[in-house]
Scaffold this motif. Sequence first.
Motif, mmCIF file in Angstrom:
data_model
loop_
_atom_site.group_PDB
_atom_site.id
_atom_site.type_symbol
_atom_site.label_atom_id
_atom_site.label_comp_id
_atom_site.label_asym_id
_atom_site.label_seq_id
_atom_site.Cartn_x
_atom_site.Cartn_y
_atom_site.Cartn_z
ATOM 1 N N ALA A 133 32.912 15.194 22.710
ATOM 2 C CA ALA A 133 32.234 15.698 22.113
ATOM 3 C C ALA A 133 33.367 14.292 20.702
ATOM 4 C CB ALA A 133 33.169 16.737 21.644
ATOM 5 N N LEU A 134 34.494 13.827 20.231
ATOM 6 C CA LEU A 134 34.325 12.910 19.410
ATOM 7 C C LEU A 134 33.543 11.468 19.428
ATOM 8 C CD1 LEU A 134 36.254 11.647 17.122
ATOM 9 C CD2 LEU A 134 37.909 11.319 18.168
ATOM 10 N N LEU A 135 33.424 11.188 20.887
ATOM 11 C CA LEU A 135 32.751 9.914 21.406
ATOM 12 C C LEU A 135 31.164 10.326 21.114
ATOM 13 C CD1 LEU A 135 32.257 7.509 23.148
ATOM 14 C CD2 LEU A 135 32.182 8.924 24.846
ATOM 15 N N GLU A 136 30.646 11.374 21.475
ATOM 16 C CA GLU A 136 29.138 11.326 20.799
ATOM 17 C C GLU A 136 28.918 11.505 19.448
ATOM 18 O OE1 GLU A 136 26.191 15.651 20.982
ATOM 19 O OE2 GLU A 136 27.728 15.131 22.684
ATOM 20 N N VAL A 137 30.137 12.370 18.227
ATOM 21 C CA VAL A 137 29.713 12.716 17.260
ATOM 22 C C VAL A 137 29.768 10.664 16.778
ATOM 23 C CG1 VAL A 137 30.924 13.312 14.839
ATOM 24 C CG2 VAL A 137 30.476 14.559 16.747
ATOM 25 N N GLU A 138 31.186 10.063 17.403
ATOM 26 C CA GLU A 138 31.241 8.940 16.491
ATOM 27 C C GLU A 138 31.157 7.634 17.260
ATOM 28 O OE1 GLU A 138 33.847 8.513 14.087
ATOM 29 O OE2 GLU A 138 33.024 10.194 12.935
ATOM 30 N N TYR A 139 30.013 7.844 18.060
ATOM 31 C CA TYR A 139 29.161 6.943 18.760
ATOM 32 C C TYR A 139 29.316 5.445 18.031
ATOM 33 C CZ TYR A 139 26.761 3.918 22.157
ATOM 34 O OH TYR A 139 26.528 3.075 23.071
ATOM 35 N N GLU A 140 28.170 5.704 16.919
ATOM 36 C CA GLU A 140 28.442 4.565 16.469
ATOM 37 C C GLU A 140 29.288 3.783 15.368
ATOM 38 O OE1 GLU A 140 24.544 2.777 16.167
ATOM 39 O OE2 GLU A 140 24.094 4.499 17.759
ATOM 40 N N PRO A 141 29.871 3.763 15.421
ATOM 41 C CA PRO A 141 31.308 3.561 14.655
ATOM 42 C C PRO A 141 31.978 2.894 15.596
ATOM 43 C CG PRO A 141 30.971 5.670 13.505
ATOM 44 C CD PRO A 141 30.168 5.610 14.870
ATOM 45 N N LEU A 142 32.347 3.516 16.378
ATOM 46 C CA LEU A 142 33.465 3.170 17.288
ATOM 47 C C LEU A 142 32.221 1.889 17.833
ATOM 48 C CD1 LEU A 142 34.438 6.084 19.950
ATOM 49 C CD2 LEU A 142 35.755 4.257 19.231
ATOM 50 N N LEU A 143 31.369 1.714 18.458
ATOM 51 C CA LEU A 143 30.357 0.914 18.731
ATOM 52 C C LEU A 143 30.544 -0.651 18.157
ATOM 53 C CD1 LEU A 143 28.540 -0.381 20.776
ATOM 54 C CD2 LEU A 143 26.673 0.504 19.433
ATOM 55 N N THR A 144 29.679 0.157 16.355
ATOM 56 C CA THR A 144 30.813 -1.318 15.600
ATOM 57 C C THR A 144 32.087 -1.961 15.418
ATOM 58 O OG1 THR A 144 28.550 -0.046 14.374
ATOM 59 C CG2 THR A 144 30.360 -1.982 13.172
ATOM 60 N N ARG A 145 33.128 -1.104 15.084
ATOM 61 C CA ARG A 145 34.384 -1.900 15.532
ATOM 62 C C ARG A 145 34.546 -2.261 16.943
ATOM 63 N NH1 ARG A 145 39.431 2.371 15.446
ATOM 64 N NH2 ARG A 145 41.147 0.501 15.444
ATOM 65 N N LEU A 146 34.450 -1.697 17.937
ATOM 66 C CA LEU A 146 34.485 -1.991 19.467
ATOM 67 C C LEU A 146 33.809 -3.603 19.617
ATOM 68 C CD1 LEU A 146 35.876 -1.352 21.941
ATOM 69 C CD2 LEU A 146 33.774 -0.522 22.734
ATOM 70 N N SER A 147 31.949 -3.763 19.099
ATOM 71 C CA SER A 147 31.090 -5.231 18.654
ATOM 72 C C SER A 147 32.198 -6.054 18.449
ATOM 73 C CB SER A 147 29.965 -4.373 18.524
ATOM 74 O OG SER A 147 29.849 -3.521 19.299
ATOM 75 N N ALA A 148 32.426 -5.320 17.669
ATOM 76 C CA ALA A 148 33.434 -6.540 16.898
ATOM 77 C C ALA A 148 34.493 -7.400 17.121
ATOM 78 C CB ALA A 148 34.086 -6.131 15.160
ATOM 79 N N HIS A 149 35.604 -6.433 17.954
ATOM 80 C CA HIS A 149 36.275 -6.999 18.255
ATOM 81 C C HIS A 149 36.180 -7.519 20.147
ATOM 82 C CE1 HIS A 149 40.991 -6.738 20.194
ATOM 83 N NE2 HIS A 149 39.895 -5.906 21.129
ATOM 84 N N LEU A 150 35.088 -7.586 20.517
ATOM 85 C CA LEU A 150 34.641 -7.523 21.877
ATOM 86 C C LEU A 150 33.922 -8.772 21.679
ATOM 87 C CD1 LEU A 150 33.934 -4.339 23.778
ATOM 88 C CD2 LEU A 150 36.431 -6.231 24.538
ATOM 89 N N ARG A 151 33.398 -8.687 20.738
ATOM 90 C CA ARG A 151 32.766 -10.482 19.939
ATOM 91 C C ARG A 151 31.101 -10.261 20.609
ATOM 92 N NH1 ARG A 151 37.609 -14.357 19.439
ATOM 93 N NH2 ARG A 151 37.741 -14.128 17.131
ATOM 94 N N SER A 152 30.949 -8.933 21.021
ATOM 95 C CA SER A 152 29.525 -8.436 22.000
ATOM 96 C C SER A 152 29.450 -7.248 21.810
ATOM 97 C CB SER A 152 30.114 -9.149 23.653
ATOM 98 O OG SER A 152 28.661 -8.707 24.235
ATOM 99 N N PRO A 153 28.040 -6.474 20.943
ATOM 100 C CA PRO A 153 27.988 -5.314 21.675
ATOM 101 C C PRO A 153 27.688 -5.175 22.585
ATOM 102 C CG PRO A 153 26.043 -6.806 19.660
ATOM 103 C CD PRO A 153 27.063 -7.793 20.005
ATOM 104 N N GLU A 154 26.126 -5.847 23.916
ATOM 105 C CA GLU A 154 26.491 -5.631 24.575
ATOM 106 C C GLU A 154 27.663 -5.357 25.534
ATOM 107 O OE1 GLU A 154 25.355 -8.964 24.610
ATOM 108 O OE2 GLU A 154 23.907 -8.094 23.120
ATOM 109 N N ALA A 155 28.631 -6.382 25.207
ATOM 110 C CA ALA A 155 30.121 -4.907 27.056
ATOM 111 C C ALA A 155 30.746 -4.060 25.372
ATOM 112 C CB ALA A 155 31.479 -6.795 26.456
ATOM 113 N N ALA A 156 30.199 -3.588 24.311
ATOM 114 C CA ALA A 156 30.609 -2.824 23.820
ATOM 115 C C ALA A 156 30.546 -1.745 24.168
ATOM 116 C CB ALA A 156 30.867 -3.293 21.928
ATOM 117 N N ALA A 157 28.244 -1.842 24.598
ATOM 118 C CA ALA A 157 27.787 -0.685 24.774
ATOM 119 C C ALA A 157 28.307 -0.043 26.415
ATOM 120 C CB ALA A 157 26.422 -0.979 24.986
ATOM 121 N N ASP A 158 28.475 -1.135 27.021
ATOM 122 C CA ASP A 158 29.027 -1.383 28.302
ATOM 123 C C ASP A 158 30.657 -0.223 28.538
ATOM 124 O OD1 ASP A 158 26.483 -2.111 28.892
ATOM 125 O OD2 ASP A 158 26.993 -4.106 29.612
#
Length: 190
Positions: free
Chosen positions: A33-58
């Motif tokens: 449930a949290l993943l569904e609600v927080e998907y976009e903020p997690l994706l943004t934070r993870l993209s910055a950490h991994l330096r790749s939006p594709e890797a974060a989405a995967d």
Amino acid sequence: MTDDSKPIRSTQASELHTSNSATTQGPVQQLLALLEVEYEPLLTRLSAHLRSPEAAADALHDVYLKLRAQPDIGELRSPRSYLYRMAVNVALNKRRGDWRTVNMDTGELPEFADNAPDQESAALAADEMDRALLALHALPRRRQAIFLARWRDEKSQADIAVEFGLHKRSVQKELARAESHLRKVLRRPR
């Protein structure tokens, strides 16, 4: 304006949603449930950490699949942090796996030489080995033992001389005779 009248941010809303539903849901359902609600903020934070939006989405997709497999997860103190760490670990594990594999087109593969012997070479090598062993067994016992001590056991000529009670020069002569016999049998030049 009091603290009660401040607008609730989306993260605060999801925390309220999570804390209210934690009593009725298990940890896995809570994380889904949290993943569904927080998907976009997690994706943004993870993209910055991994330096790749594709890797974060995967990574988030892989986290979703792992959670759908109903893993055994104990009580969670910070579900959002748990999700983030889980996604980072999934991404790092995938990256490690990718480092171990080589990605190349199949068209490039023929450029690499196949060093494995073909059937004919393997048969010739096996025949040569059989002839070498027969020739080795045909040697006098002492010469055979000296040869094996040098080449199989990797002993020095001095150690062999002490072991057999010979002079070092006698060991050298015995080794030369054994090698000469093996070269003759195997038809190898000197």
